[in-house]
Design a protein around this motif. Structure first.
Motif, short mmCIF file in Angstrom:
data_model
loop_
_atom_site.label_atom_id
_atom_site.label_comp_id
_atom_site.label_asym_id
_atom_site.label_seq_id
_atom_site.Cartn_x
_atom_site.Cartn_y
_atom_site.Cartn_z
N PRO A 426 0.83 -1.20 0.00
CA PRO A 426 0.00 0.00 0.00
C PRO A 426 0.87 1.26 0.00
O PRO A 426 1.93 1.27 0.64
CB PRO A 426 -0.78 -0.11 1.32
N HIS A 427 0.43 2.29 -0.69
CA HIS A 427 1.19 3.54 -0.74
C HIS A 427 0.31 4.72 -0.34
O HIS A 427 -0.58 5.11 -1.09
CB HIS A 427 1.73 3.78 -2.15
N PRO A 428 0.56 5.30 0.82
CA PRO A 428 -0.16 6.52 1.20
C PRO A 428 0.46 7.73 0.47
O PRO A 428 1.58 8.12 0.78
CB PRO A 428 0.06 6.63 2.71
N CYS A 480 5.12 9.05 -1.54
CA CYS A 480 4.56 8.01 -0.69
C CYS A 480 5.04 8.28 0.72
O CYS A 480 6.21 8.60 0.95
CB CYS A 480 5.04 6.64 -1.15
N ASN A 482 5.30 6.10 3.08
CA ASN A 482 6.17 5.06 3.62
C ASN A 482 7.59 5.63 3.47
O ASN A 482 8.03 5.92 2.36
CB ASN A 482 6.02 3.76 2.83
N HIS A 485 9.79 3.90 0.96
CA HIS A 485 9.39 4.11 -0.44
C HIS A 485 9.75 5.53 -0.87
O HIS A 485 10.19 5.76 -1.99
CB HIS A 485 7.89 3.87 -0.61
N MET A 490 9.83 6.87 -4.67
CA MET A 490 8.42 7.09 -5.01
C MET A 490 8.00 8.50 -4.59
O MET A 490 7.37 8.72 -3.57
CB MET A 490 7.54 6.03 -4.34
CU CU Z 1 4.74 3.45 -0.73
#
Ligand code: CU
Ligand code: C2O
Length: 497
Positions: A426-428, A480, A482, A485, A490
């Protein structure tokens, strides 16, 4: 309904700490009292425009005992994790004087608040980082009302403890409630098997028998960084709220009949938290600080960087867990207690089974109907990574920041992003400086879009978001949330031309 509100949170020793400590309410010379002097507070509410709320934060190393293991050497604001509650009234001028007593440069980002570009706290993009020994003053009008947070935006510092809640109270509160708790959730590493336990990952605890359980999973990357200095995501096994693991926490006190508001903030580096309160249903009232049509749910799932405000009615006396739906997270300490006044003993109350699935974005609705304006620009963002090119490579349209294509916009334009997640994780996705409207959550057109600043895109999911380019400034970060990430690539920039 009683309108008294106890703005309380539970402190480090179980004592109640009244929020707002350490802030000074003053008057900005030349504003409010004397508007003619020419200083302008943009968007300030008449009643509070001109008032200054000054807060001092000192970033420094400090020992922190989360109650889950040994005392760790954390990086903190003023020696505590999280940093103090910063509270302001909507329309006040918030002035935060940051003193850097860390051995590294630092900055503060005001996550979710559309502050002026120079105040956004992204090293190099919006300001030079604040060098060790130096002081930097952030200043912006506190608006709109809502639940936000602040954190370092330098390297992996967020993960060492440099974050805190930022609450902007509305001029007139619409929500009726009797008591409020602010809960800042965080994930922690366990030493010694995690990579670089004493380096930048920082917040590590001896996990006793748990240590080593999953060592070796990261193969060749174990303990190392890749050629561009990026660290693979370690495994987080311990969790806290307001700096304390569940077992170390004083129970949240409630009284029968009260309406209780929880402001939930996920400050984790890499953990999405699905949270429930046994024996009660939660009503979501806000996401990312912005009001939604109230929705009842059993579980609220909070991505890194996201905030949810929920209320519940204390109508079921007992001793109840506020906990993760995931057993690994519960085992790691993501289980806090709620105790009704008058209930004694340690016996946890039992509840009938409830749903473990959380409210989805498409179940939620914002306050305003969808504007049917066609966007001036459309960008597609394909999120990928973590696979063939290695665990530290995270991409947008196949490229790693800073080589990603920037998103060019002009002031006043309506910009649409279609975000598709091809990866397994999952990517917030967080946009700095702007709110966006979630016009198409998970493939379905929203009648009344959510207004957010951070949105979890799950595996093979597509969300379409629109924003208005109304906060000029050369380069705004989009990434993102994370932490691994983000540093793995990202990320991109919204660039005003
Ligand atoms: Cu992510
Ligand atoms: Cu919460 Cu770019 O940050």
């Amino acid at each position: 309904m009683v309108s008294r509100r106890d703005f309380v949170k539970f402190g480090t020793s179980g004592a109640l700490v009244f929020a707002g400590g350490g802030t000074v309410l003053g008057r900005l010379p030349g504003v409010g009292a004397d508007r003619a002097a020419g200083t302008r507070v943009v968007g300030g509410d008449a009643a509070v425009a001109g008032r200054v709320r000054e807060v001092r934060l000192t970033a420094r190393a400090a020992d922190w005992d989360s109650g889950a293991g040994r005392v760790v050497s954390a990086w903190t604001y003023d020696g505590r994790v999280p940093g103090q509650d910063i509270r302001a009234k909507e329309g006040e001028l918030l002035r935060v004087v940051l003193k850097n007593e860390l051995p590294e440069p630092t900055t503060i980002h005001w996550h979710g608040l559309p502050v002026p570009h120079a105040m956004d706290g992204v090293p190099e993009l919006t300001q030079p980082p604040v060098a060790p020994g130096e002081t930097f003053t952030y200043e912006f009008v506190a608006r709109p009302a809502g639940t936000y947070w602040y954190h370092s935006h330098f390297g992996y510092q967020l993960d060492r403890g440099l974050f805190g809640p930022l609450i902007i109270e509305p001029a007139r509160e619409e929500l009726e409630y009797d008591r409020e708790y602010v809960l800042v959730l965080d994930d922690w590493l366990l030493a010694p098997e995690d990579p670089e336990p004493d380096a930048s990952a920082g917040m590590c605890m001896m996990g006793g028998s748990m240590g080593g359980m999953m060592g070796g999973r990261r193969g060749g990357m174990m303990g190392g960084r890749d050629e561009s200095g990026v660290r693979p995501q370690p495994i987080y096994r311990a969790f806290t709220a307001n700096g304390l693991a569940g077992a170390a926490h004083a129970p949240l006190a409630v009284r029968r009949g009260e309406r209780v508001r929880l402001r939930l903030i996920n400050a984790s580096a890499a953990t999405v938290v699905p949270l429930r309160l046994r024996g009660h249903r939660l009503t979501i009232t806000h996401t990312d600080g912005q009001p939604v049509r109230p929705l009842e749910t059993d579980v609220v799932r909070i991505g890194m960087g996201e905030r949810y405000d929920v209320v519940f009615t204390a109508d079921s006396p007992g001793l109840w867990p506020l906990e993760s739906v995931e057993s690994e997270q519960r085992k790691g300490g993501l289980r806090f207690l709620l105790r009704y006044d008058g209930v004694r003993g340690d016996r946890i109350s039992e509840a009938a089974a409830s749903s473990t699935s959380s409210a989805r974005y498409r179940d939620l609705a914002g306050r305003e109907p969808l504007q049917r304006t066609e966007p001036d620009r459309l960008y597609e963002l394909r999120l990928s990574g973590g696979m063939m090119r290695g665990p530290t490579v995270w991409t947008i349209n196949g490229r790693r920041y800073p080589d990603t294509e920037p998103l060019a916009v002009r002031e006043g334009e309506r910009v649409r992003l279609r975000i598709f997640n091809m990866s397994m994780m999952p990517h917030p996705i967080h946009l700095h400086g702007h709110f966006y409207d979630v016009v198409e959550p998970d493939g379905r057109r929203a009648a009344a879009p959510l207004r957010k600043d951070t949105l979890v895109v799950d595996h093979m999911q597509t969300h379409v978001i629109d924003f208005t380019a109304d906060n000029p400034g050369a380069r705004w970060f989009l990434h993102c949330h994370n932490l691994y990430h983000q540093h793995g690539g990202m990320a991109t920039e919204v660039q005003y031309s």
